[in-house]
Scaffold this active site. Sequence first.
Site, PDB file in Angstrom:
ATOM      1  N   ARG A   5       0.817  -1.219   0.000  1.00  0.00           N
ATOM      2  CA  ARG A   5       0.000   0.000   0.000  1.00  0.00           C
ATOM      3  C   ARG A   5       0.852   1.271   0.000  1.00  0.00           C
ATOM      4  NH1 ARG A   5      -2.333  -3.696  -1.215  1.00  0.00           N
ATOM      5  NH2 ARG A   5      -4.241  -4.595  -0.363  1.00  0.00           N
ATOM      6  N   SER A  22     -11.015   0.210   3.700  1.00  0.00           N
ATOM      7  CA  SER A  22     -10.159  -0.342   4.750  1.00  0.00           C
ATOM      8  C   SER A  22      -9.400   0.774   5.453  1.00  0.00           C
ATOM      9  CB  SER A  22      -9.169  -1.350   4.149  1.00  0.00           C
ATOM     10  OG  SER A  22      -9.848  -2.471   3.629  1.00  0.00           O
ATOM     11  N   GLU A  50      -4.255   3.125   6.656  1.00  0.00           N
ATOM     12  CA  GLU A  50      -4.264   2.933   5.204  1.00  0.00           C
ATOM     13  C   GLU A  50      -5.006   4.098   4.542  1.00  0.00           C
ATOM     14  OE1 GLU A  50      -6.086  -0.202   1.914  1.00  0.00           O
ATOM     15  OE2 GLU A  50      -5.233  -0.997   3.765  1.00  0.00           O
TER      16      GLU A  50
END
Length: 302
Positions: A175, A224, A294
């Site tokens: 990520r 998320s 995130e």
Amino acid sequence: MALDTRPLALPTPRGKLTAHAPLAPLVWFKSGGAAQWLFEPKDADDLAAFLSDLDPAMPVMALGLGSNMIVRDGGVPGVVVRLGKAFGAVERVDATTLTAGGGASGIAVSSAARDAGVAGLEFLRGIPGTVGGFVRMNGGAYGREVADILVSADVLLRDGQRVTLPVAALGYTYRHSELPEGAIVISATLKGQPGDPAAIQAEMDRIAEARESSQPLRTKTGGSTFKNPPGHKAWQLVDEAGCRGLMLGGAQVSDKHTNFLINSGTATSAEIEALGEEVRKRVKAKSGVTLEWEIQRVGMAL
């Protein structure tokens, strides 16, 4: 702290430039302040010229679908660039390769891949963002990530210079990429493998059904919230820390999927972010694991 709304000498683009533009309607959480300036360029040349002529001290941030973002209540200083339909095309290059504009959604790209008989891109059906966003963040879902399919990205640097960066130049990790600050992804070349359109559609349907059954998709959420720590699943750590359903003001940890935060309808961005920090605190106390955000958090607090 409020945005500086004093008149500034900005370039005159062909696209739409709006001062003090509300961003809450453009992001999934439906909360947060305004952009000092919102720029919706006519095309890539318009954007390049604008960036080239823009004061180098002016911050620039790209905005896609706003699915993985908290815009703080004080708003975002500088220029927020939103890529529209001019950046949404997806085209077939050869039997296994597509080019997709930075404004194209994951659903649009996976659907175009299906129609072209290109397999391996089905997981993009599960990413609620645009090419620009998931190339920058190395977005992923269902065991795959952008690093697995990206050949190269066409990028406009902060000074308006256009460069093509091969996947190796992006320094992908989980990520995360090393895309330069202020750079905007205007298109990407993606590679899969030959596949049967019917089988590709079946996999896309499976992903869609899995998301619908496990995620609070019909709420004001941001996707998320935390990265999965090595050897752990973020949702499980949150659940074990007793945070399922936890509320702070109008913000709530989802009962359906504990790695999702929800705006129940009245939450400020400050409440959403504070709830996330409380979750991090409780998880650290329970398991010793420090969760990393995130979701991108941008702008200024009030």
